[in-house]
Design a protein around this motif. Structure first.
Motif, PDB file in Angstrom:
ATOM      1  N   ASP A   1     -12.074  -5.612 -11.471  1.00 11.97           N
ATOM      2  CA  ASP A   1     -12.010  -6.328 -10.036  1.00 11.97           C
ATOM      3  C   ASP A   1     -11.139  -5.265  -9.246  1.00 11.97           C
ATOM      4  O   ASP A   1     -11.300  -5.001  -8.140  1.00 11.97           O
ATOM      5  CB  ASP A   1     -11.736  -7.499 -10.091  1.00 11.97           C
ATOM      6  N   PHE A   2      -9.934  -4.957 -10.014  1.00 15.39           N
ATOM      7  CA  PHE A   2      -8.803  -4.319  -8.946  1.00 15.39           C
ATOM      8  C   PHE A   2      -9.347  -2.960  -8.778  1.00 15.39           C
ATOM      9  O   PHE A   2      -9.390  -2.314  -7.486  1.00 15.39           O
ATOM     10  CB  PHE A   2      -7.592  -4.040  -9.836  1.00 15.39           C
TER      11      PHE A   2
ATOM     12  N   ILE B   1     -12.704  -1.756  -8.361  1.00 12.50           N
ATOM     13  CA  ILE B   1     -13.695  -1.986  -7.465  1.00 12.50           C
ATOM     14  C   ILE B   1     -13.025  -2.307  -5.977  1.00 12.50           C
ATOM     15  O   ILE B   1     -13.375  -1.538  -5.052  1.00 12.50           O
ATOM     16  CB  ILE B   1     -14.726  -3.059  -7.989  1.00 12.50           C
ATOM     17  N   ILE B   2     -12.307  -3.122  -5.987  1.00 13.16           N
ATOM     18  CA  ILE B   2     -11.563  -3.693  -4.614  1.00 13.16           C
ATOM     19  C   ILE B   2     -10.849  -2.333  -4.147  1.00 13.16           C
ATOM     20  O   ILE B   2     -11.189  -2.265  -2.934  1.00 13.16           O
ATOM     21  CB  ILE B   2     -10.851  -4.900  -4.943  1.00 13.16           C
ATOM     22  N   SER B   3     -10.002  -1.980  -4.739  1.00 13.08           N
ATOM     23  CA  SER B   3      -9.135  -0.634  -4.354  1.00 13.08           C
ATOM     24  C   SER B   3     -10.108   0.305  -3.734  1.00 13.08           C
ATOM     25  O   SER B   3      -9.758   0.825  -2.817  1.00 13.08           O
ATOM     26  CB  SER B   3      -8.363  -0.067  -5.520  1.00 13.08           C
TER      27      SER B   3
END
Lengths: 257, 237
Positions: A11-12, A14-16
């Motif tokens: 998730d980190f 993808i979000i970044s």
């Protein structure tokens, strides 16, 4: 330190990465269109200057140039970005515990996606003006080897730079000199006398650029033994980088404070 | 009252921390700054602990040590399997990114999934009161706005220990009131809080215990009503 779930890491990342794209896009009016337009215009400019005006390097040289520049740019932009990743993330790592390879990984992924866009433009160009070869199937292999090499260089550079800021100037210079030594502007073939040709081939980027040219333009097979050597070197670099990052994990927030 | 229930969640034992700085190759003398020196204390379940001291006394370093972001040069910080989360004025992790993206990054790193944060996003934005600014890059924010953003993220978190660095001192009166209420509610439900603040009124209102750090050492450790009156005259001199 604190354990992280794989889904958290995913998730980190993808979000970044998507946030990087959006902030990049928000800076210009045309946004992400520039990502296709810029490499396309650059290739067009090289085509006009070298292919039409100067008529340098004989037939097909402009394709060698385009492949060389695209492949080199992926490498140099990644190292350039990756070496500053931890420093750019300094606010983040002062606040939360983050495994320090994560910011580097995010930046390298961002550059990878940019390269894929450039490569797509290049392949379309080659398919229309030059031709398509069966050897293009080697492309995933070449991309993987280069990705490993970039990961290795990025991790090592990113791990060291927060402690040795001066290294930035050295690395920037190396990238500049490297562009001329990696055969971006010339083809490493029988026109270059021994022992220089072998020396040039000791450079992993020369091996990669030459292999891309082999499969994309000439339709010949890449030099697999040289590529394996690059892959082995890359894996060594990756382990070295990860070891450094692990060793200094809790020091980064302190030196960057 | 809470002090009597001594059930330490974090044990700090004899920690020392120093920053070494060598300006350049040509200057042989390196400058050593001893931020913390042989500091020990227990943080108990349900404690509301204030850390006070002058600027540069080592308060922020102490919070980072409690959060596990940095490690001491000597001594140990034992965390009995508790999660400790730091919130400070740097809540804008990536200045280039929008407030909304920073909330996502923060939320994920603090243990939520992307979906969970997206569900809570409206609530966070609403609480922050940042309105349209939430989609602007954090580098355009004022300190007060950064504080709002940081606190709003922390507001949805469930950490065993909440470490608050000055966040409550910025921002306007209305938001401060709102934040204080949140902390009050947390405190009544046995949330453990460590607070760094220069506002004695706020400490008196929120905290039951104070650790006073002076020159990197624990000067006093005691109940808020015992320590603060002594701190006041010392702070003025």
């Amino acid at each position: 330190m604190q354990p992280y779930h794989l889904s958290t890491l995913k998730d980190f990342v993808i979000i970044s990465v998507s946030a990087l794209f959006r902030s990049e896009a928000a800076k210009n009016r045309l946004g992400l269109i520039w990502w296709v337009l810029e490499p396309f215009l650059m290739m067009l400019a090289f085509y006009v200057v070298f292919g039409l005006v100067l008529q340098r390097g004989g037939e097909g040289f402009v394709f060698d140039l385009l492949v060389g520049i695209s492949v080199w740019t992926w490498f140099s932009a990644s190292v350039d970005r990756g070496m500053m990743s931890i420093i750019r993330a300094s606010r983040l790592i002062q606040q939360v515990y983050v495994p320090k390879y994560l910011p580097i990984l995010v930046d390298l992924l961002f550059e990878f996606i940019k390269f894929i866009i450039v490569l797509t433009v290049l392949l379309i160009l080659l398919a229309t003006i030059n031709s398509v070869y069966l050897q293009w199937l080697f492309l995933p292999l070449l991309i993987s080897v280069q990705a490993l090499f970039i990961l290795g260089c990025g991790l090592v550079a990113g791990a060291m730079l927060p402690f040795l800021h001066d290294l930035k100037f050295v690395l920037t210079l190396c990238l500049r000199v490297g562009m001329f030594l990696s055969g971006v502007f010339f083809v490493v073939d029988e026109r270059i006398p021994e022992p220089y040709r072998d020396c040039l081939m000791l450079n992993p980027m020369t091996v990669l650029i030459t292999s891309y040219r082999n499969i994309l333009i000439d339709g010949s097979s890449p030099h697999l033994s040289s590529l394996s050597a690059v892959a082995v070197l890359s894996i060594v670099l990756i382990f070295l980088g990860l070891a450094l990052l692990r060793r200094f994990d809790c020091l980064y927030p302190r030196v960057l404070a | 009252m809470k002090m009597d229930v001594s059930n330490p969640v974090i044990k700090v034992r004899n920690i020392s921390l120093s920053y070494r700085q060598q300006a350049s190759l040509w200057q042989r003398k390196s400058y050593v700054y001893q931020a913390l020196h042989d500091v020990s204390f227990d943080l108990n379940q349900g404690d509301s602990l204030a850390i006070i001291g002058r600027n540069g006394a080592g308060k922020s370093s102490l919070l980072k040590l409690l959060a596990g972001i940095i490690q001491p040069d000597q001594g140990t910080v034992e965390r009995a399997g508790v999660s400790a989360v730091l919130m400070g004025l740097n809540a804008g992790y990536y200045p280039e990114l929008s407030g909304r993206d920073n909330v996502l990054v923060a939320g994920v790193l603090l243990g939520y999934s992307r979906k969970q944060i997206l569900v809570k996003m409206d609530e966070i934005v609403e609480f922050s009161g940042l309105k349209a600014f939430i989609d602007k890059p954090v580098k355009t924010y004022s300190d007060g706005m950064k504080g709002r953003l940081g606190f709003s993220v922390a507001n949805i978190l469930h950490a065993d220990v909440l470490l608050i660095d000055e966040v409550l001192s910025v921002g306007d009166k209305e938001f401060r009131q709102k934040s204080l209420e949140v902390i009050h509610n947390r405190l009544t439900s046995e949330q453990t809080v460590v607070l760094v603040s220069h506002s004695e009124d706020m400490i008196m209102e929120l905290c039951n215990r104070v650790v006073w750090i002076e020159d990197g050492r624990v000067h006093l450790d005691g109940l808020v009503e015992d320590v603060i009156p002594l701190y006041k005259p010392a702070g003025r001199s």
